[in-house]
Enzyme design. Structure first.
Site, short mmCIF file in Angstrom:
data_model
loop_
_atom_site.label_atom_id
_atom_site.label_comp_id
_atom_site.label_asym_id
_atom_site.label_seq_id
_atom_site.Cartn_x
_atom_site.Cartn_y
_atom_site.Cartn_z
N ASP A 144 4.02 -1.01 11.20
CA ASP A 144 3.77 0.41 10.93
C ASP A 144 3.06 0.94 12.13
OD1 ASP A 144 2.90 1.93 8.22
OD2 ASP A 144 1.62 2.45 9.86
N ASP A 193 0.73 -1.25 0.07
CA ASP A 193 -0.10 -0.10 0.03
C ASP A 193 0.83 1.33 -0.14
OD1 ASP A 193 0.99 -0.46 2.48
OD2 ASP A 193 -0.94 -0.11 3.59
N HIS A 194 2.07 1.28 0.31
CA HIS A 194 3.20 2.32 0.31
C HIS A 194 3.66 2.64 -0.82
CE1 HIS A 194 2.30 1.94 4.73
NE2 HIS A 194 3.05 2.90 5.04
N SER A 235 7.05 7.46 13.02
CA SER A 235 6.78 5.78 12.32
C SER A 235 7.66 4.96 13.08
CB SER A 235 7.10 6.00 10.85
OG SER A 235 8.53 5.57 10.81
N ARG A 249 0.07 12.87 9.96
CA ARG A 249 1.16 13.53 10.07
C ARG A 249 1.34 14.87 9.42
NH1 ARG A 249 4.06 7.69 11.16
NH2 ARG A 249 3.43 7.92 13.04
N ARG A 276 9.36 2.68 11.08
CA ARG A 276 10.35 2.34 10.19
C ARG A 276 11.84 1.98 10.91
NH1 ARG A 276 10.17 8.22 7.31
NH2 ARG A 276 7.94 7.58 7.55
C1 MIC Z 1 4.26 6.62 8.31
O1 MIC Z 1 2.96 6.88 8.21
O2 MIC Z 1 5.17 7.15 8.31
C2 MIC Z 1 4.49 5.12 7.57
C3 MIC Z 1 5.11 5.47 6.29
O3 MIC Z 1 3.46 4.42 7.29
C4 MIC Z 1 5.54 4.60 8.73
C5 MIC Z 1 6.06 3.27 8.16
C6 MIC Z 1 7.37 3.18 7.26
O4 MIC Z 1 8.30 4.31 7.58
O5 MIC Z 1 7.54 2.46 6.44
C7 MIC Z 1 4.84 4.24 9.99
O6 MIC Z 1 3.99 4.94 10.42
O7 MIC Z 1 5.11 3.20 10.80
FE1 SF4 Z 2 -0.13 4.95 5.10
FE2 SF4 Z 2 1.48 5.69 7.34
FE3 SF4 Z 2 -0.09 7.44 5.76
FE4 SF4 Z 2 -1.18 5.57 7.11
S1 SF4 Z 2 -0.04 7.25 7.99
S2 SF4 Z 2 -1.63 6.24 5.01
S3 SF4 Z 2 0.09 3.99 7.05
S4 SF4 Z 2 1.94 6.46 5.03
#
Ligand code: MIC
Ligand code: SF4
Length: 645
Positions: A119, A64-65, A535, A379, A537
């Site tokens: 995530d 999905d990313h 996140s 975010r 990550r």
């Molecule tokens: C995000 O919202 O920052 C992400 C991308 O979903 C991350 C995960 C990632 O960096 O792959 C998260 O929230 O954990």
């Molecule tokens: Fe995707 Fe992270 Fe954004 Fe949610 S917050 S939509 S999991 S990138």
């Protein structure tokens, strides 16, 4: 003494440790989820552990990313994850099927179960009464292998909801109000439990919006009771069989209580560049906007989309505004197509995006220079949108849609009438984009498809006797993982290639950092409070590991990032006296003498000697039995390998 809902579920799953606040407990994990941007690493780690088939009740791998395929890398990663999933007993949600948290809530989540996901927004599952926690990829890999997941036994905060939301005030405003009151640090070490009469007035997708964005409080997770509303939702998803009623005992004891009267809430927006910088439309004043993005795991349910369609019906998006809409799942998109709402959105001039994270992670739709963008996301950290000076405001779908029409930040209460959404009695169900794993008989013949961009896990080493090196970087408070390891369309395709992605580590703060750290060979990073928020990550730990970072010394850490540092074998240290932050400058030479001996003996206070200015700085190294052994071994992978021997 009665129990809170959190305690009930944790008690039913605890396999290690004591039920004492602040101490570490290991819990059995029923379900796991991964997404593609963290998934490749998680599955490489799972492979390295040598477990043939997952031991969880249900594990799902989502794509999905990284769906913008502007080179071979992302498509290769999708194929790799699909093949690993098939071989090792994991369900595979294909690209196009939707955002992991939305789909998991619809099709897999179950009240009373434990879920960890690679995530940070995994707590979305708390909307149906799960203990759902965001974790690093390695922790998820260990859980898939049948290992326990360790958390600090949390404090439990009761949020008592009374009243009912007024027309055009949204679930998003509830969580923005909680963020306004508690801040992005307010949930650290805590679970947020929603209770009270007001709960009944909120549907499952509304509850999920609230638990989803509990991640921005820094909370371990958030949870709602499982009640008749939950049962109706699961029934409409043809999954009533997983329903169990769950709630806290009436005499449950909480560590803190927050009271929110839903009737008193007003539409809110989180201003640049932090989710807790929350204001009313009146406080913000007249604000001309350039872009509106609707979607993300926070606000992409059918209910959210129907509100948006209602507001847009028969109107045209303001000529100065670009409106994009990404429905959260194939189920949502399909239902919008069938009931005509999609045509309404298209007719109004919305740019319809695929059901994926998209602009939320900077995968396209970056705003113009200095562009003001209203987003229904969770975010708004600086630069995350892909435009360094973009001004991102986090708002409800109602405020987003109303503003897209006027061209200015608009209080949705200025809209005429009201809109009542009735949850469908039956959702459109077609799981044809979820590929089941191979059977045990077939699994050996499944070939793993590995692209050339997929590089192995970086080298680790056991903790050395003494750490003696320079400070390669000094940063301030509230450093996010988007600072440490930026995302976006250009960098995300390198998520399975740690050597390549490391070249972008901390470049948002200091473009020269990767080069400098490499040339120093080994080094220490110094930071302020809430270091590593955001996140899950683990790349924010693996890239520093690759660049030779041996320890990170800060005023305080965010939960998942601290765990990821430990998992990567990097020593997490905090100042005993925050004022000592001033006693280290970038470039100073630091020594932590006999660190291995001290850590093995369980010493929690160490001394960092600053050779450059002669200062002796006391620091805390709070590692428990298990985390201590992980750091000594050089990280969780080595520790797990050793314990499997
Ligand atoms: C995000 O919202 O920052 C992400 C991308 O979903 C991350 C995960 C990632 O960096 O792959 C998260 O929230 O954990
Ligand atoms: Fe995707 Fe992270 Fe954004 Fe949610 S917050 S939509 S999991 S990138």
């Amino acid at each position: 003494m009665g129990l809170t809902l959190t305690e009930k579920i944790l008690k039913a799953h605890v396999v290690d440790g004591e039920f004492v606040k602040g101490s570490e407990i290991g819990i059995r994990i029923d379900q796991t989820l991964t997404q593609d941007a963290t998934g490749t690493m998680a599955y490489l780690e799972f492979e390295a552990m040598g477990v043939p088939r997952v031991k969880t009740e249900r594990s799902v791998a989502y794509i999905d990313h990284n769906t913008l395929q502007s080179g071979f890398e992302n498509a290769d990663d999708h194929r790799f994850i699909g093949s690993v999933a098939k071989k090792h007993g994991i369900y595979f949600s294909r690209p196009g099927n939707g955002i992991c948290h939305q789909v998991h809530l619809e099709r897999f989540g179950a009240p009373g179960k434990t879920l960890i996901g690679s995530d940070s927004h995994t707590p979305t599952g708390g909307g149906i009464g799960m203990i759902a926690i965001g974790a690093g990829g390695l922790d998820v890999a260990v859980a898939m292998g049948g290992g326990a997941y360790y958390i600090t036994y949390p404090k439990i905060v009761k949020v008592e909801l009374t009243g009912k939301l007024s027309p055009w005030v949204s679930a998003k405003d509830v969580i923005l109000e909680v963020l306004r009151r508690l801040s992005v640090k307010g949930g650290v070490g805590k679970v947020i439990e929603y209770c009270g009469e007001g709960v009944k007035t909120l549907s499952v997708p509304e509850r999920a919006t609230i638990t989803n964005m509990g991640a921005e409080l820094g909370a371990t997770t958030s949870i709602f009771p499982s009640d008749e509303t939950t049962r109706e939702f699961l029934k409409a998803q043809k999954r009533e069989d997983v329903y169990v009623p769950l709630s806290a005992d009436p005499d449950a004891v909480y560590d803190e209580v927050v009271e929110i009267n839903l009737s008193e809430l007003v539409p809110l927006a989180a201003c640049p560049h932090s989710p807790d910088n929350v204001k009313t439309v009146e406080e913000i004043g007249k604000l001309k906007i350039d872009q509106v993005c609707i979607g993300s795991c926070t606000n992409s349910s059918l209910m959210d989309m129907m509100k948006v369609a209602h507001i847009l019906k028969g109107k045209t998006v303001h000529p100065d505004v670009s409106l994009s809409i990404a429905p959260g799942s194939k189920q949502v998109l399909n239902m919008l197509a069938q009931n005509g709402a999609l045509a309404v959105m298209i007719d109004a001039g919305a740019r319809i995006l695929e059901s994926a994270c998209g602009p939320c992670i900077g995968m396209g739709q970056s705003p113009n220079s200095k562009g003001v963008s209203l987003r229904t996301f969770n975010r708004n950290f600086e630069g995350r949108s892909g435009t360094k000076d973009g001004q991102i405001y986090l708002v409800s779908p109602e405020m987003a849609a109303a503003s897209a029409l006027t061209g200015y930040l608009t209080d949705p209460r200025t809209l005429e009438g009201s809109f009542e959404f009735t949850m469908p009695k039956e959702f459109v169900i077609n799981d044809n984009m979820v590929v089941p794993p191979a059977t045990e008989a077939e699994m050996d013949s499944v070939e793993i498809l590995r692209g050339p961009n997929i590089k192995p896990f970086p080298e680790t080493a056991p903790l050395s006797e003494t750490i003696e090196c320079g400070c390669s970087l000094k940063v301030g408070d509230n450093i996010t993982t988007d600072h440490i390891m930026p995302a976006g369309a250009k960098i995300l395709p390198l998520r399975s290639n740690i050597p390549a992605i490391s070249n972008y580590c901390f470049t948002v703060c200091d473009e020269k950092f990767p080069e400098r750290a490499k040339s120093m060979g080994k080094s220490i990073i110094v930071g302020g409070s809430n270091y590593g928020q955001g996140s899950s990550r683990e790349h924010a730990a693996l890239a520093p590991l690759y660049l030779g970072v041996k320890a990170v010394l800060v005023k305080s850490f965010a939960r998942i990032h601290r765990a990821n540092l430990i998992n990567a074998g990097i020593l997490p240290l905090t100042f005993v006296n925050e004022a000592d932050y001033e006693n280290i400058a970038q470039g100073d030479e630091l020594v932590i003498a006999d660190v291995r001996k001290a850590v093995s003996e369980g010493k929690t206070q160490l001394t960092v000697v600053n050779k450059t200015n002669g200062k002796e700085i006391p620091v805390l190294c709070e590692l428990t039995g298990r985390t201590k052994d992980i750091v000594l071994a050089g990280g969780l992978l080595d520790y797990t390998r050793e314990s499997l021997k």
